[in-house]
Design an enzyme around this catalytic site. Structure first.
Site, PDB file in Angstrom:
ATOM      1  CE1 TYR A 155      -3.658   2.563   1.107  1.00 59.69           C
ATOM      2  CE2 TYR A 155      -2.154   3.129   2.888  1.00 59.69           C
ATOM      3  CZ  TYR A 155      -3.288   3.394   2.150  1.00 59.69           C
ATOM      4  OH  TYR A 155      -4.051   4.487   2.455  1.00 59.69           O
ATOM      5  CE  LYS A 159      -3.456   5.523  -0.922  1.00 61.42           C
ATOM      6  NZ  LYS A 159      -4.561   6.113  -1.690  1.00 61.42           N
TER       7      LYS A 159
HETATM    8  N1  SER Z   1      -5.140   4.290   7.504  1.00 64.29           N
HETATM    9  C1  SER Z   1      -4.346   3.682   6.487  1.00 64.29           C
HETATM   10  C2  SER Z   1      -4.067   2.268   6.795  1.00 64.29           C
HETATM   11  O1  SER Z   1      -4.032   1.950   7.951  1.00 64.29           O
HETATM   12  C3  SER Z   1      -3.055   4.395   6.329  1.00 64.29           C
HETATM   13  O2  SER Z   1      -3.226   5.351   5.350  1.00 64.29           O
HETATM   14  O3  SER Z   1      -3.849   1.507   5.911  1.00 64.29           O
END
Ligand code: SER
Length: 339
Positions: A155, A159
């Site tokens: 992730y 990003k």
């Molecule tokens: N809140 C998100 C997550 O925990 C972080 O951007 O994946």
């Protein structure tokens, strides 16, 4: 045939979509086109001018949008969060990266149609950072946007890369083409901290221990927190996150010195968070049962971020510190919700 002028919100049914659409619907001149993979709940649906159930990976659907709507701004919120992404990293890459690429392309096409750069608002995350170890995390404190850009999650990689794609689509898209039509989008991104909403609970994130602890207490359920009590990252109340997105959207382009901005409101430890939950919900049963792997992810995120660029360039200033977030926004609304 006249196409309808709209603001497109992807991930409309998610936590941020919820809050954002509610605000956009009350603003003059913003007709919202809500896109989500699942049918929107009726509360959100009725705040949209149009809704579409579909996938950001579906090229034909996106083509159809071009023919039906004139899109002036895109809030591309659809994503798989960090914990979920570790279970299916390749799928996460598809949704988080190819999905964003598709929307950037849509933004470019729309800009060419109506001759103005589409504003492209992209929520990035503290997950774009990667602290090499806990000692460094503890000793450096607040980090700037361009420090420690070595994420350890799919992730976070997604990003960070999408921020770069945004920069490319804003400044260098088809840089060798000779036509003088507007080429890019007006890409603006915020690196959000963990978000806490009174109305929704997140799914599949790793900062979820904060909101989960609070919502469990309000429901009268015990909660085993999956990180150590001394774990620290920054958080923010959802209304401040939505305000920030809208403020960045409205900021004059000439005031912006970057494409990606850190923001933060408070940076409690998990223990601080638990203490406040217990203050407001006397019967809260919170224990700590750290999950080594998820702990590793949160430990790789900075303890706090330096958001002076956002404060200087577009006046970012959160309304809620930790105490106020609990007393004025979270607790009263959550109590009402579970009553
Ligand atoms: N809140 C998100 C997550 O925990 C972080 O951007 O994946």
């Amino acid at each position: 045939m006249a196409r309808r002028q709209v603001v497109l919100v992807t991930g409309a049914g998610g936590e941020m979509g919820h809050g954002l659409i509610d605000r956009l619907a009350d603003m003059e001149g913003y007709d919202v086109l809500g896109l989500d993979i699942k049918r929107l709940n009726p509360e959100v649906e009725k705040r949209c001018t149009s809704t579409i159930v579909g996938d950001v990976l579906d090229d034909r659907l996106l083509d159809r949008l071009v023919s039906e709507f004139e899109i002036h701004a895109i809030f591309h919120l659809a994503a798989l969060l960090s914990t979920r992404s570790e279970f299916t990293p390749e799928t996460a890459h598809e949704v988080n990266v190819r999905g964003t690429l598709n929307l950037l392309k849509l933004g470019v096409e729309q800009s060419r149609w109506h001759g103005r750069r589409v504003k492209f608002l992209f929520p990035s995350s503290i997950a774009a950072f990667g602290m090499p170890n806990l000692e460094t995390k503890r000793s450096v404190g607040r980090v700037l946007e361009d420090q420690f850009n070595l994420p350890t999650t799919m992730y976070g990689c997604n990003k960070l890369y999408c921020e770069h794609l945004g920069f490319y689509y804003a400044n260098h898209y088809r840089q060798l083409a000779v036509d003088d039509k507007p080429q890019g989008v007006d890409f603006r991104s915020i690196r959000f901290p963990g978000l806490v909403s009174a109305f929704t609970v997140p799914h599949g994130g790793t900062s979820d221990y904060g909101p989960e602890m609070l919502h469990a207490a309000a429901r009268g359920e015990p909660y085993a927190c999956f990180v150590r009590p001394d774990t620290q990252i920054s958080f923010m109340a959802m209304p401040d996150a939505i305000d920030a997105l809208l403020a960045l959207m409205e900021a004059p382009a000439e005031d912006l010195t970057r494409h990606v901005y850190n923001i933060t409101a408070f940076a409690p430890t998990a223990e601080d968070f638990a203490r406040l939950v217990r203050e407001h919900f006397e019967k809260a049963e919170i224990t700590f049962e750290p999950d080594e792997r998820r702990q590793g992810i949160v430990d790789s995120w900075p303890a706090d971020v330096d958001d002076s660029a956002a404060r200087r360039d577009w006046g970012f200033s959160p309304q809620y510190d930790l105490q106020r977030a609990f007393a004025d926004y979270l607790v009263p609304n959550i109590r009402r919700r579970y009553e």
